[in-house]
Design an enzyme around this catalytic site. Sequence first.
Site, short mmCIF file in Angstrom:
data_model
loop_
_atom_site.label_atom_id
_atom_site.label_comp_id
_atom_site.label_asym_id
_atom_site.label_seq_id
_atom_site.Cartn_x
_atom_site.Cartn_y
_atom_site.Cartn_z
N THR A 471 11.29 -0.97 9.41
CA THR A 471 10.09 -1.05 8.60
C THR A 471 10.08 -2.23 7.64
O THR A 471 9.05 -2.56 7.07
CB THR A 471 9.96 0.23 7.78
OG1 THR A 471 11.24 0.47 7.16
CG2 THR A 471 9.63 1.41 8.67
N ILE A 650 1.34 -1.87 -2.74
CA ILE A 650 1.94 -2.31 -1.48
C ILE A 650 2.99 -3.36 -1.84
O ILE A 650 2.66 -4.44 -2.33
CB ILE A 650 0.87 -2.91 -0.54
CG1 ILE A 650 -0.24 -1.88 -0.26
CG2 ILE A 650 1.51 -3.42 0.74
CD1 ILE A 650 0.19 -0.63 0.46
N ASN A 652 5.21 -5.12 0.03
CA ASN A 652 5.20 -6.31 0.88
C ASN A 652 4.05 -6.20 1.88
O ASN A 652 4.17 -5.55 2.92
CB ASN A 652 6.53 -6.44 1.62
CG ASN A 652 6.60 -7.74 2.43
OD1 ASN A 652 5.64 -8.52 2.48
ND2 ASN A 652 7.74 -7.97 3.05
N THR A 655 4.89 -6.81 5.84
CA THR A 655 5.51 -5.74 6.64
C THR A 655 4.67 -4.47 6.58
O THR A 655 4.66 -3.69 7.53
CB THR A 655 6.95 -5.47 6.18
OG1 THR A 655 6.97 -5.34 4.76
CG2 THR A 655 7.88 -6.58 6.63
N LYS A 722 2.92 4.67 -3.31
CA LYS A 722 2.65 6.01 -2.78
C LYS A 722 3.22 6.22 -1.38
O LYS A 722 3.32 7.36 -0.93
CB LYS A 722 1.13 6.26 -2.73
CG LYS A 722 0.52 6.48 -4.12
CD LYS A 722 -1.00 6.46 -4.09
CE LYS A 722 -1.60 7.77 -3.67
NZ LYS A 722 -3.10 7.69 -3.68
N GLY A 723 3.59 5.18 -0.69
CA GLY A 723 4.18 5.35 0.64
C GLY A 723 3.17 5.16 1.75
O GLY A 723 2.04 5.62 1.66
N GLU A 726 3.60 6.96 7.27
CA GLU A 726 3.04 7.92 8.22
C GLU A 726 1.53 7.81 8.39
O GLU A 726 0.99 8.17 9.43
CB GLU A 726 3.36 9.35 7.76
CG GLU A 726 4.79 9.54 7.27
CD GLU A 726 5.76 9.93 8.35
OE1 GLU A 726 5.35 10.03 9.52
OE2 GLU A 726 6.94 10.12 8.03
#
Length: 759
Positions: A471, A650, A652, A655, A722-723, A726
């Site tokens: 990732t 975010i 990066n 990616t 926050k990720g 998924e």
Amino acid sequence: MTIQGPIRPQPFSLIGKPATRIDGAAKVTGRAIYPSDESVPHAANAYLITSSVARGRVVGFDLSETRAVPGFLDFLSHENVASEAKPPKQMAGGETTTTLESDRVWHDGQIIGVVVADSFEAAREAAFKVHVRTEAETPAATFGSPGAEEEPREDEQKEDFAVGDAAAAFATAEVTVDAWYDTPTQHHNPIELFTTTCAWNGGQLTIWEPSQFVYGLRGNVAQQLGIDPESVRVVSKFVGGAFGAKGGATARTAWIAIAARRLGRPVKLVATRDQGFTIATYRAETRHHLRLGADAEGRLTSLIHEGWEVTSRPSYYNVSGTESTARMYAAPNILTRVNIVHADRSTPGFMRAPPEQPYMFPLECAMDELAVTLGVDPIELRRRNEPARDPVTGLAFSSRNLMACFDAGAAQFGWKRRDPRPGSMRDGDWLIGLGCASAAYASNIAGSTARVILRPDGEAQVKLAGHDVGTGAYTVVAITAADRLGLALEKVRVEMGDTELPPASLAAGSSHTASITHAVTRACDALTAQIAAAATASNAGPFAGHDPDRLSLRDGFLVGPDGTREPLADAVGRISAGALEAYAENVPDGLPLDAIGTLYQGQLPILRGQKRKDVTAYSYGAHFVEVRIHRRTCEIRVPRMLGAFAAGTIVNPLTARSQFMGGMIWGLGSALLEKTEIDARAARYTNDNIAEYQIAVNADVGEVEVMMLPEADDAVNPLGIKGIGEIGIVGVNAAIANAVFHATGRRVRRLPIRIEDLL
Ligand code: MOS
């Protein structure tokens, strides 16, 4: 020093700026050593014997031909090593299927023996010459198979909801949708196979195995073998694809460790592609009954979602995505229920967006069906059902920019050119369909630790047992440290993927970046604070009498608010001639204080975004797809996809974009291609290879556009992260099914959608 203090506020310098991977050159030149590539001197090779029956017991083995194969070294089965290990613990969902511990066969393809030989070829030949005698019983393969046992899910980790009176509200609703949906069995198929190499040095065991959670694997294997976790080291510096398949421990590892111990020699296992279908986890097939009731304007009055999931006989593993579908829209009456169906199958496990990928499909299709029934635009329908607070708990959302995603995405995609009448948009022989759907994924966070070392010459090292599963995590960690320490990205080295390093949690559940960067930031800020304190306490130097809290590290200098600056070497040199070091722990509010201790034990301290007591924390997104379906052949193409996401900071964008794209493309495959076929008589997978298990390839994918909306939300993480791991996949299946309906007027509620569904 150990840090648990606040994070020093400062504007970002590198966080949020695109950066190429710091490990990119190592990867393309072959210097990046994946666990499967690890060449351990004198290693023997193992080959697995797997069951050809799905239910029954192993009666015995005839090894006469096996032992005659040149290079044969050892054979392990329940007959000779059953007492040496306990079954692995399932990370979620109770007991897993055992393997070598007894003669019991739980599923087709179960490991029932291990052959060890001098070479891979000899091990394989010897394995093919093992004659296995089994007693077979008739297996139950899946939903509806005789012998499959259904029961309501009982799992203290998961909840069903009953808000208001959903049944009564549904019965009296002006408009309703009442439909059943199916999602198929799927396998992760990471390119790097399920390999394990084990070596003992005295009582010390080293395991090289691709893993999303090295501390978890360490703890699990130690528990299986009944040894101290401190005597186990797990190394997994790079991972060639995981997607959830390498998050937990499988049975293979302990058996390879035992094989190595018996032999007094390292042993390497490379399980074959087809064995990977049954010795690791998978996404189980699900079934859904979705009922929506609404008033004449489309405002939901009732949402009823009942799900069924397949699992193994002993496990109650379930994903229960109703925890997310229940809180998606402003329905005043909500009822959810999840049932599990035990069959003679291996235990399923995490696969990309485990709950939301299968469960958002029925909801997002049903919303589209409701929009069609009402004659309302599907985006407008979602706007009318936008909840002000979590409809289940009444808590505020930490942030929720779903409609902003729809609006930005719709403008970019050209949604307003869509003629809502099904089958009305054409280009020659091609029927054009435009569809959309919501995406949501809980913003989870876990405990983590990190050690940061800063040298006077302005080079930094970051050490933590995080994971780069492809990732870009090495780069994200380097960006974070460089940003906080005011260094150029090239000045930061990152070490991860080894239990010799400070513990970090699982790289999964979209939790990893938010969790590890938090610990890295704390360690970096601690170094800054230490340097600033020394500078301001000193009578010599430019910062005498300054406020240490207002100093920061920038561009290789210690800098004050008035522009005063001092070279980093001088500022560090005031404290030490050598490197400075800080170790920080991050235990998010809501996790037990021993979170780091449990991490050391290989357990998973994770706080799910929908389980928080203060806010409900999710990332949101909107998917748009264009499908083109040939009028005569019904071939389905997807020339355009667009995803707009609001997922906090975010780190990066370069990616992150790739990761969103990967999720979206997987969503395409999941909607149109991916399905593990089961022979119901044998409870056996029939397309257990990547020639026949279809995944999306370049020729299947057209334009993929990713929009990342700026979003400020520091409830999940002080850096606002926050990720994103998924959410890219969630809802794509529904957007495609909705587009297929728009193109053809055919509502397909069973995935994958294939030509035969449209003939
Ligand atoms: Mo992801 S399925 O949580 O590795």
